[in-house]
Each structure stands twice: as C-alpha cells, then as structure tokens.
Design a protein around this motif. Structure first.
Motif, short mmCIF file in Angstrom:
data_model
loop_
_atom_site.label_atom_id
_atom_site.label_comp_id
_atom_site.label_asym_id
_atom_site.label_seq_id
_atom_site.Cartn_x
_atom_site.Cartn_y
_atom_site.Cartn_z
N ILE A 19 0.97 -1.18 -0.09
CA ILE A 19 0.09 0.09 -0.03
C ILE A 19 0.84 1.39 -0.07
CG2 ILE A 19 -1.44 1.24 1.51
CD1 ILE A 19 -2.98 -1.39 2.11
N LYS A 20 1.94 1.24 0.73
CA LYS A 20 2.88 2.45 0.85
C LYS A 20 3.68 2.51 -0.56
CE LYS A 20 2.79 3.74 5.11
NZ LYS A 20 2.40 5.17 5.43
N LEU A 25 3.99 6.16 -5.74
CA LEU A 25 3.63 6.01 -7.06
C LEU A 25 2.66 7.18 -7.35
CD1 LEU A 25 3.96 2.50 -8.54
CD2 LEU A 25 5.66 4.44 -8.61
N MET A 26 1.48 7.11 -6.72
CA MET A 26 0.17 7.98 -6.84
C MET A 26 0.72 9.41 -6.45
SD MET A 26 -3.47 5.91 -6.19
CE MET A 26 -3.55 4.37 -6.77
N ALA A 27 1.22 9.41 -5.29
CA ALA A 27 1.84 10.83 -4.96
C ALA A 27 2.59 11.57 -5.70
CB ALA A 27 2.32 10.56 -3.44
N VAL A 192 -4.99 3.60 0.37
CA VAL A 192 -3.76 4.01 -0.42
C VAL A 192 -4.02 5.74 -0.57
CG1 VAL A 192 -3.00 4.21 -2.98
CG2 VAL A 192 -3.43 1.96 -1.73
N ILE A 193 -5.36 6.01 -0.91
CA ILE A 193 -5.62 7.59 -1.44
C ILE A 193 -5.39 8.32 -0.03
CG2 ILE A 193 -7.34 9.22 -1.75
CD1 ILE A 193 -8.31 7.10 -4.09
N ALA A 194 -5.70 7.92 1.03
CA ALA A 194 -5.26 8.50 2.27
C ALA A 194 -3.76 8.92 2.28
CB ALA A 194 -6.03 7.82 3.57
N ASP A 195 -3.05 7.91 2.12
CA ASP A 195 -1.58 7.94 2.31
C ASP A 195 -1.17 9.01 1.24
OD1 ASP A 195 0.34 7.19 3.78
OD2 ASP A 195 1.21 5.71 2.19
N VAL A 196 -1.81 8.90 0.11
CA VAL A 196 -1.46 9.81 -0.95
C VAL A 196 -1.49 11.21 -0.65
CG1 VAL A 196 -2.00 10.79 -3.34
CG2 VAL A 196 -1.82 8.13 -2.96
N ILE A 197 -2.56 11.57 -0.15
CA ILE A 197 -3.26 12.97 0.36
C ILE A 197 -2.05 13.42 1.56
CG2 ILE A 197 -5.00 14.13 1.38
CD1 ILE A 197 -6.97 12.45 0.08
N GLU A 198 -1.82 12.29 2.35
CA GLU A 198 -0.71 12.84 3.35
C GLU A 198 0.44 13.15 2.69
OE1 GLU A 198 0.39 13.52 7.18
OE2 GLU A 198 -1.49 13.25 6.62
N ILE A 206 -1.09 21.58 -2.05
CA ILE A 206 -2.48 21.37 -1.24
C ILE A 206 -2.96 20.22 -2.65
CG2 ILE A 206 -4.79 22.25 -1.06
CD1 ILE A 206 -3.46 25.02 -0.66
N PRO A 207 -3.63 19.10 -1.87
CA PRO A 207 -4.00 18.39 -2.73
C PRO A 207 -5.37 18.54 -3.27
CG PRO A 207 -4.10 17.38 -0.44
CD PRO A 207 -3.38 18.74 -0.61
#
Length: 236
Positions: A19-20, A25-27, A192-198, A206-207
């Motif tokens: 997940i990390k 990759l997404m971030a 995953v998305i929560a971690d991307v936003i962080e 600002i996401p």
C-alpha cells in the motif's frame, strides 16, 4: 462480520508495504500534475466508481468505463467480453493515458484477458501499473490469457486483497456464499488514497480534494477544482 474483519486485519498485517509503495507512485503523479487512472471489469468496476467524483476524494481521478464490461449493460455479456484477448486496446485508445501516469487495475481472480491486457498495454505506454487482486485466486486458477500470466504477474505493484478462491466468505455446509472483494478493495484503495493525500500535503502542495456538493459552498468549490481536469477526465 467476523470473517470480513479477519480479512481486513490480514490486509493491514500483510499489505502495508505494498500500500505504501502504491501510494508513493500515486503521490509522485499528483505532485507532477499527472492523472490517476482506474480500471476494472464487472463488479470490480465498482471500485473505480468508489474513487471517482467522490466527496473527500481526489479530483485528478480518471476512471475507465466501458459499457460492454459493465454488468448493468448486460451481465452475461460483460463476463464474456472480459475473456476476449485484444478487446481492451480499443477501450484504452479512447482515453488519454500518458507516460509517468499511474493506473490501478482491479480484478479479484486476475485470470481474465481484459485486465491483464490493460496492464500490459499501459506498461507499454510508460504508465506505472498497480494491481489489486487475490493472490490465492491466481494461485488456484489457470490464466485465460495466452501468456499464461495473471494480473499479479504483470504489475509494478501488487496489493493482495486477501480474498479466497471463489470470493465467497461464508460456509453454509454444502455451499459457500456472500462475496467480500468489494469491501476489501474499497478498504485498500481508500487506504492508498489517504496515504497519497498525506504525502502530497507534506510536500507543501495542497491536494486537489473534492468536498460534498451537499454542504454549503461545496458545488462552487468543486467547480473551481474541476476546471483543471475538464478534458482530462472523460466522464466528468
């Protein structure tokens, strides 16, 4: 409830590093102003809807929807089309998929040609490919793709949804029933998305977050955010 709780616990215990890796990759894609694409067939497509145009979600999400692969446009047909090797190239050619962007492909069995072809095609285009699938399902079933590979064999990052072979959670004696892959997949992709936003927030950017259109000012906020993605997101 105990069964799905145990699956979610297993995901947390065994898939944290995957997940990390997916969120990294997404971030990077978000920080580089690239798009996040999502693809699935049949009931897996619900996970693409889960992250698209969603209150509290990212605006830079581009789901790939094809009516022939949707159960609401013919359930038996969608199942048959998913087994057609070569079909998905025509679908992907209708979308703007660019090098260095990221696509997440959902398929619990991971054995059918369409999601496998989607992963292979996107890698050829230079995208990073994340697969959310059941490793056990793949181990216990023969691939229907001419390569003999499953989705888990052709992705840059694989997240195991920890669902068992057959996607039925409860044993009723002479049969099993009640699927769990949608709950597991939703838990995974929102993690995953929560971690991307962080990660994006920590970088000082600002996401691009959408908010509910049912709160005061929500529609105006979203309209301003989405202006940037008109033309990039096919289904807005």
């Amino acid at each position: 409830m105990n069964t799905i709780d145990s699956i979610l616990k297993r995901i947390k215990e065994t898939q944290k590093s995957n997940i990390k890796e997916a969120s990294n990759l997404m971030a990077k894609a978000v920080k580089d102003n690239n798009m996040l694409h999502f693809f699935g067939c049949g009931h897996s497509l619900m996970l693409c809807e889960e992250v698209f145009y969603r209150a509290g979600g990212l605006a830079c999400v581009n789901p790939i929807f094809d009516t022939a692969l949707m159960v609401q446009h013919g359930a038996i047909k969608s199942s048959m089309v998913e087994k057609q090797e070569g079909y998905v190239k025509w679908v992907l050619d209708r979308y703007e998929l660019k090098k260095r962007e990221v696509i997440t492909i959902f398929s619990t069995s991971g054995r059918n040609p369409v999601p496998i072809d989607a992963a292979l095609s996107c890698k050829e285009k230079g995208l990073k490919v994340i697969g959310v699938t059941s490793v056990e399902y793949s181990e216990k079933s023969k691939s229907r793709h001419s390569s003999g590979k499953h989705l888990c064999d052709v992705c840059d990052v694989v997240i195991d949804n920890c669902i068992g072979y057959g996607d039925a959670l409860l044993d009723y004696g002479n049969f099993e029933a009640v699927p769990g892959s949608t709950i597991a997949g939703s838990f995974i992709i929102n993690s995953v998305i929560a971690d991307v936003i962080e990660k994006v927030k920590k970088s000082g950017m600002i996401p691009p977050i959408l908010i509910s259109g049912n709160v005061d000012g929500g529609s105006e906020h979203n309209r301003n955010i989405l202006e940037k993605y008109m033309g990039k997101v096919k289904h807005l």
